[in-house]
Design an enzyme around this catalytic site. Structure first.
Site: not given
Length: 250
Positions: A139, A185, A217
């Site tokens: 991330c 995502d 995600h």
């Protein structure tokens, strides 16, 4: 850097377990940068070093600690930078008045300021003779992997559900790269993912994409282990990163 942090970046299920690593400080220009350190149970000096760039929950969040510990059990010395300096989002999960944009701006500035010196200090600590370096980013941490990918230090790299990437930022890296992606995502959407893949293919780069269905995600570090699909994706992602790095470790 494109701001693509989404709500999924800030959602978590905390995992259970006892971390085996410990905190050390890496000096960067006189500033001690907190670092999670996990090492394998092997004799001799480190030969395979992973630079771990965490998501917004930080290197000292239990999920991250346990993941870094897993990499260490696979023969890697792991160092996870705390570019949040103790102020990761994990401290603010239950704060309805938390100013996320201001915190993110501060955190990005800290990461940009201290990450290059931190990496250089780690390199000086372990040297380069007979040592292979790898980097993994989750991330928030993904862009810093690609920054290091153009320095010549890394043997290979990996990112999972990355944020703040562009085709150009990916192409500047010159090392083999693994992408672990979620079907759902908003931070790394299919059109961007395909554009990155097309660009890497045109460059004749060495790369590997894996896309996990049924997960969102954040799955690689913050999956719900009680949900089989999420648990398997998280574990397979970690296994894949290990095998990817081992491929380039000889």
């Amino acid at each position: 850097m494109t701001d693509t942090l989404t709500d999924h970046c800030f959602v978590t299920v905390q995992h259970a377990g006892t971390p085996a690593g410990r905190r050390i400080d890496i000096d960067v220009g006189g500033v001690p940068v907190p670092t999670y350190f996990a090492e394998p149970s092997l004799d001799g000096p480190p030969r395979k070093v992973i630079l771990y760039f965490p998501d917004v929950f930080g290197a000292f969040y239990p999920n991250s600690q346990l993941l870094q510990d897993y990499f260490a059990t696979q023969g890697f010395t792991v160092l996870g930078i705390d570019y949040f300096f103790g102020d990761s989002y994990a401290l603010h999960v239950n704060d309805p008045n938390f100013d996320r944009p201001t915190w993110r701006e501060k955190s990005v500035n800290q990461a940009k300021t201290f990450t290059p010196g931190w990496v250089d200090a780690v390199r000086q600590k372990y040297g380069t003779s007979g040592v292979k370096y790898f980097a993994v980013g989750y991330c928030f941490g993904a862009p810093y992997v690609f920054d290091q990918g153009e320095t010549g230090l890394l043997a290979a790299a990996a990112v999972a559900h990355p944020t703040a990437l562009t085709v150009e930022s990916v192409l500047k890296s010159n090392v083999p790269v693994l992408f672990s992606c979620a079907e759902i995502d908003e931070a790394f959407k299919p059109d961007l993912r395909r554009s990155v893949e097309d660009a890497l293919s045109a460059k004749k780069a060495t790369y590997y994409f894996q896309i996990f269905s049924g997960v969102s995600h954040g799955f690689a570090t913050r999956a719900d282990p009680s949900v089989e699909t999420q648990r398997w994706a998280k574990e397979e992602c970690a296994r894949s990163i290990v095998q990817w790095f081992k491929r380039f470790s000889e």
